[in-house]
Scaffold this active site. Sequence first.
Site, PDB file in Angstrom:
ATOM      1  N   GLU A 133     -46.294 -16.766   5.675  1.00  0.00           N
ATOM      2  CA  GLU A 133     -46.112 -17.253   4.300  1.00  0.00           C
ATOM      3  C   GLU A 133     -45.131 -16.328   3.578  1.00  0.00           C
ATOM      4  OE1 GLU A 133     -46.049 -19.355   2.058  1.00  0.00           O
ATOM      5  OE2 GLU A 133     -48.022 -19.661   1.175  1.00  0.00           O
ATOM      6  N   ASP A 134     -44.409 -16.859   2.584  1.00  0.00           N
ATOM      7  CA  ASP A 134     -43.475 -16.026   1.829  1.00  0.00           C
ATOM      8  C   ASP A 134     -44.183 -15.126   0.826  1.00  0.00           C
ATOM      9  OD1 ASP A 134     -44.229 -18.217   0.298  1.00  0.00           O
ATOM     10  OD2 ASP A 134     -42.203 -18.728  -0.373  1.00  0.00           O
ATOM     11  N   ASP A 137     -49.618 -15.360  -4.468  1.00  0.00           N
ATOM     12  CA  ASP A 137     -49.638 -15.123  -5.918  1.00  0.00           C
ATOM     13  C   ASP A 137     -51.104 -15.152  -6.359  1.00  0.00           C
ATOM     14  OD1 ASP A 137     -49.330 -15.239  -8.669  1.00  0.00           O
ATOM     15  OD2 ASP A 137     -47.825 -16.797  -8.673  1.00  0.00           O
ATOM     16  N   PHE A 186     -41.600 -13.818 -11.604  1.00  0.00           N
ATOM     17  CA  PHE A 186     -41.195 -14.881 -10.684  1.00  0.00           C
ATOM     18  C   PHE A 186     -39.970 -14.421  -9.901  1.00  0.00           C
ATOM     19  CE2 PHE A 186     -39.770 -18.962  -9.151  1.00  0.00           C
ATOM     20  CZ  PHE A 186     -40.973 -19.552  -8.802  1.00  0.00           C
ATOM     21  N   ARG A 199     -32.426 -20.433  -2.625  1.00  0.00           N
ATOM     22  CA  ARG A 199     -32.786 -20.190  -1.221  1.00  0.00           C
ATOM     23  C   ARG A 199     -31.595 -19.561  -0.484  1.00  0.00           C
ATOM     24  NH1 ARG A 199     -37.850 -22.753  -0.501  1.00  0.00           N
ATOM     25  NH2 ARG A 199     -38.035 -24.820  -1.395  1.00  0.00           N
TER      26      ARG A 199
END
Length: 217
Positions: A133-134, A137, A186, A199
């Site tokens: 997973e990136d 949060d 963010f 991206r």
Amino acid sequence: MDPSKWIDVTSESFKYSLDHFVIPSHYQKDVSSILIPHGIIMDRIEKLAKLIVEDSKGPLVICCVLKGGHQFFADLVNEIKKCNTVLGQSVPLSLEFIKVRSYHNDVSTGTVSISLTDEECQDWKNKNLLIVEDIIDTGNTMVKLLHKLQEFQPASVRVASLLLKKTPKSNGYVPNYVGFAIPDEFVVGYALDYNEYFRDLDHICIISEHGKEAYAI
Ligand code: 5GP
């Protein structure tokens, strides 16, 4: 993962000026600072791959969480392959892809949609899964995904996340492997998007107010 084992970049001193590195001119006004330069991301992934291989007793099914996880997944798989070839380790790999969606602009929608069919996952029974997973949060997406994966009766499930956000909204979930702990802001770049933009940015950056407005939907 024990917090002493990941890299904490939550302090202000980790915010590099845009003048210090090269970023595409089309994003110059859209990010306020560079949080993790690309070279450091790559060096950290080399270490994560080594830890994963050391902990692996047999074949691994590596599952990429799309779309944000694709760059981390590609670079991590390359490093694990290097451990197999250069370091003489033997961890056979198979690769899978899961699509998950939960964000609108920079806000979690609270609902998590997971695209997984029973047909695709029936082979996962008794296999060792590594979910890639990136970012974690609130942790809600990963908790829901892990719950769903139990239906397919894997032998084990471990999670590698490049980033773990330090946020009061966290549900307390901590992955098995973490690259960096980041501040409650963010971030974009290295395949992490804001409404599909950024991206194509190599460094992990903090989005600016200008960027949020320019690409809001
Ligand atoms: P969670 O369910 O843990 O709150 O959020 C997980 C997902 O939200 C991530 O897979 C990612 O798609 C998105 N997300 C959360 N924080 C960020 C962020 O700072 N930047 C980007 N680009 N996506 C984020």
